[in-house]
Design a protein around this motif. Structure first.
Motif, PDB file in Angstrom:
ATOM      1  N   ILE A 127      80.370  22.844 106.133  1.00 29.22           N
ATOM      2  CA  ILE A 127      81.453  21.889 105.872  1.00 29.22           C
ATOM      3  C   ILE A 127      82.187  22.236 104.582  1.00 29.22           C
ATOM      4  O   ILE A 127      83.430  22.204 104.521  1.00 29.22           O
ATOM      5  N   ALA A 142      80.347  22.897 113.278  1.00 33.06           N
ATOM      6  CA  ALA A 142      80.828  22.042 112.202  1.00 33.06           C
ATOM      7  C   ALA A 142      81.902  22.754 111.381  1.00 33.06           C
ATOM      8  O   ALA A 142      82.903  22.152 110.989  1.00 33.06           O
ATOM      9  N   PHE A 143      81.680  24.042 111.127  1.00 34.54           N
ATOM     10  CA  PHE A 143      82.656  24.822 110.360  1.00 34.54           C
ATOM     11  C   PHE A 143      84.000  24.865 111.079  1.00 34.54           C
ATOM     12  O   PHE A 143      85.056  24.620 110.479  1.00 34.54           O
ATOM     13  N   MET A 164      85.752  21.198 111.194  1.00 37.54           N
ATOM     14  CA  MET A 164      86.223  20.721 109.901  1.00 37.54           C
ATOM     15  C   MET A 164      87.351  21.595 109.353  1.00 37.54           C
ATOM     16  O   MET A 164      88.318  21.094 108.771  1.00 37.54           O
ATOM     17  N   SER A 169      81.289  16.199 110.936  1.00 32.05           N
ATOM     18  CA  SER A 169      82.042  17.456 110.986  1.00 32.05           C
ATOM     19  C   SER A 169      82.806  17.634 112.290  1.00 32.05           C
ATOM     20  O   SER A 169      83.876  18.249 112.307  1.00 32.05           O
ATOM     21  N   THR A 170      82.275  17.100 113.395  1.00 36.60           N
ATOM     22  CA  THR A 170      82.934  17.287 114.688  1.00 36.60           C
ATOM     23  C   THR A 170      83.792  16.103 115.103  1.00 36.60           C
ATOM     24  O   THR A 170      84.524  16.186 116.087  1.00 36.60           O
ATOM     25  N   GLU A 185      85.945  10.316 112.160  1.00 37.08           N
ATOM     26  CA  GLU A 185      84.579  10.624 111.726  1.00 37.08           C
ATOM     27  C   GLU A 185      83.770   9.346 111.531  1.00 37.08           C
ATOM     28  O   GLU A 185      82.633   9.235 112.003  1.00 37.08           O
TER      29      GLU A 185
END
Length: 460
Positions: free
Chosen positions: A26, A209-210, A213, A274-275, A390
């Motif tokens: 993140i 997640a990367f 985000m 994150s998603t 989120e």
């Protein structure tokens, strides 16, 4: 009584812990989105693929869990009783969430001073959602719970039709008695296989997640939050009050600590943040609730149903955002009109579930039924809706976890020792089946589930 002492796995290095990996991902995603937005936007497929991988097996998780749980029940009337209690609980808690959103909007008044003219807003940007909001009535939503075919339910991936099929199969299987044992054994083995697949997919959570985000920050930018920061802050504050105040009080009544529970599901919390979706953690949430002492039948019924009917975060968002639009467009509402928004939102939030952008669509549908507030005002929050999704998804997920433990205690199907052990970082199997114990240990948790002192007992 035979006993077996299990040696604990070796301690993991800090960079091998899943939630640490997700946190690092993140942080890197925010940096990439801020300094290199075009590249960050291109990372979107990473998040999309991860979510699709999880959704790919969600229906199998629900089917195996519900069928296995119901087939093992001695009292089939319990299925209807648990379902009825759960729906009443969902409605009461969701209504409290709606009221909290209304109170927050009236106290903080995040839309005051905007003086937006609905005639100058981009109505076209909202019309696409308005069309979706009107596509399905409450009646159609209820009718569509029954799928065209069994295969159709699994192919579409809709949760409620799969729950219905699973309940029917579990009911039939329970009536077969010993003749149904081979089928139950196959389903139980299948559930172990499916959770093993989920465990493998969750290893990819940092990558997913990367990507998700990075896309959010790169696409919208942190600077886009400025003009509407009061609305976002009010929503997050209201969500915090609901989780700690309302759910915390419910957890206290159910004899567990809300803070320990939040720490127990920390991996799921980070993935949801994150998603911006609670779907990817549905299988792992169900597995953790079982590990914490909730009966499989309760978990299988309450969690999937709650994902549709127990949307507390969405409820807070809808009432707060509706009043924000009214305040921003200088639309004065009477107390009776605010109550009408609350009443309509209780139904529209359910009717739009399962649709992409469900919360925004449900809000548009609510404002369409309450014509006093201009629907065009939704254009004000369209750009920053992603930054509130989120918290919506997070509150929804936490609320369903708490609801499951409450239902399990209500029905006397909660192992208090296992719950306390799980929330404190260990798992105890006092006189359980060795096979079940091995299954729970086989699904890794970032906090070791077997300690050096844990004794797993088998039946004499």
């Amino acid at each position: 009584m035979a006993s077996l002492q299990s040696s604990p796995p070796g301690p993991k290095r800090w960079y091998q812990i899943l939630y640490v990996q997700v946190l690092i991902a993140i942080a890197l995603a925010i940096a990439l989105g801020h300094f290199w937005p075009p590249i960050a936007v291109d990372m979107k497929p990473l998040g999309d693929v991860f979510i699709k991988l999880i959704k790919m097996v969600i229906t199998l998780v629900i089917f195996c869990t519900v069928v296995s749980g119901i087939a093992g029940m001695n009292d089939l009337k319990k299925v209807g009783r648990v379902g009825g209690k759960a729906l009443v609980y969902f409605e009461v808690v969701s209504t409290i969430a709606l009221v909290i959103g209304l109170v927050a909007a009236n106290v903080v008044r995040p839309g005051a001073g905007f003086n937006a003219n609905p005639a100058t807003l981009d109505v076209g940007a909202v019309q696409a959602y308005a069309g979706k909001a009107g596509e399905q009535s409450i009646t159609e939503f209820l009718v569509n719970i029954v799928p065209n075919t069994v295969i159709d339910a699994f192919a579409k991936g809709d949760i409620l039709p799969v729950v219905l099929i699973s309940v029917l199969f579990g009911y039939a299987l329970s009536h077969l008695g010993e003749r149904g044992k081979p089928v139950r054994d196959v389903i139980d083995a299948g559930s172990r296989l499916v959770f093993g697949v989920i465990n493998a997919i969750m290893r990819l959570a940092p990558i997913g997640a990367f990507g998700a985000m990075a896309f959010t920050v790169g696409k919208y930018g942190v600077a886009s939050l400025g003009p509407l920061l009061t609305l976002i802050g009010t929503f997050y504050l209201a969500s915090f009050v609901f989780v700690i105040g309302v759910l915390g009080l419910i957890a206290w009544w159910a004899k567990f600590n809300i803070f320990k529970f939040l720490y127990y599901i920390k991996e799921e919390i980070l993935v949801v943040i994150s998603t911006s979706s609670s779907d990817p953690v549905l299988p792992s949430l169900m597995e953790k609730l079982e590990r914490a002492g909730c009966a499989r039948s309760i978990v299988g019924l309450v969690v999937p149903t709650g994902y549709v009917f127990n949307t507390d975060g969405t409820a807070i968002y809808m009432s707060l955002a509706a009043l924000f639009v009214a305040q921003a467009t200088n639309t004065n509402l009477t107390f009776a009109q605010e109550l009408s928004i609350l009443a309509v939102a209780m139904f529209t939030s359910k009717g739009a579930s399962g649709v992409t952008g469900a919360s925004f669509i449900a809000l548009v549908g609510t404002l369409a039924v309450v014509p006093t507030i201009p629907v065009a005002g939704m254009a004000l929050i369209l750009g920053i809706d992603r930054f509130m999704s989120e918290a919506r998804a997070l509150v929804n997920m936490i609320g369903n976890g708490v609801a499951t433990i409450v239902m399990a205690r209500w029905e006397g199907d909660l192992d208090q020792d296992r719950l306390e052990a799980a929330l404190s970082g260990t798992a105890i199997f006092a006189t359980g089946d060795l096979e079940d114990a091995a299954y729970s240990v086989a699904i890794p948790n970032e906090t070791p589930t077997i300690s050096a002192q844990t004794v797993v007992g088998s039946k004499p």
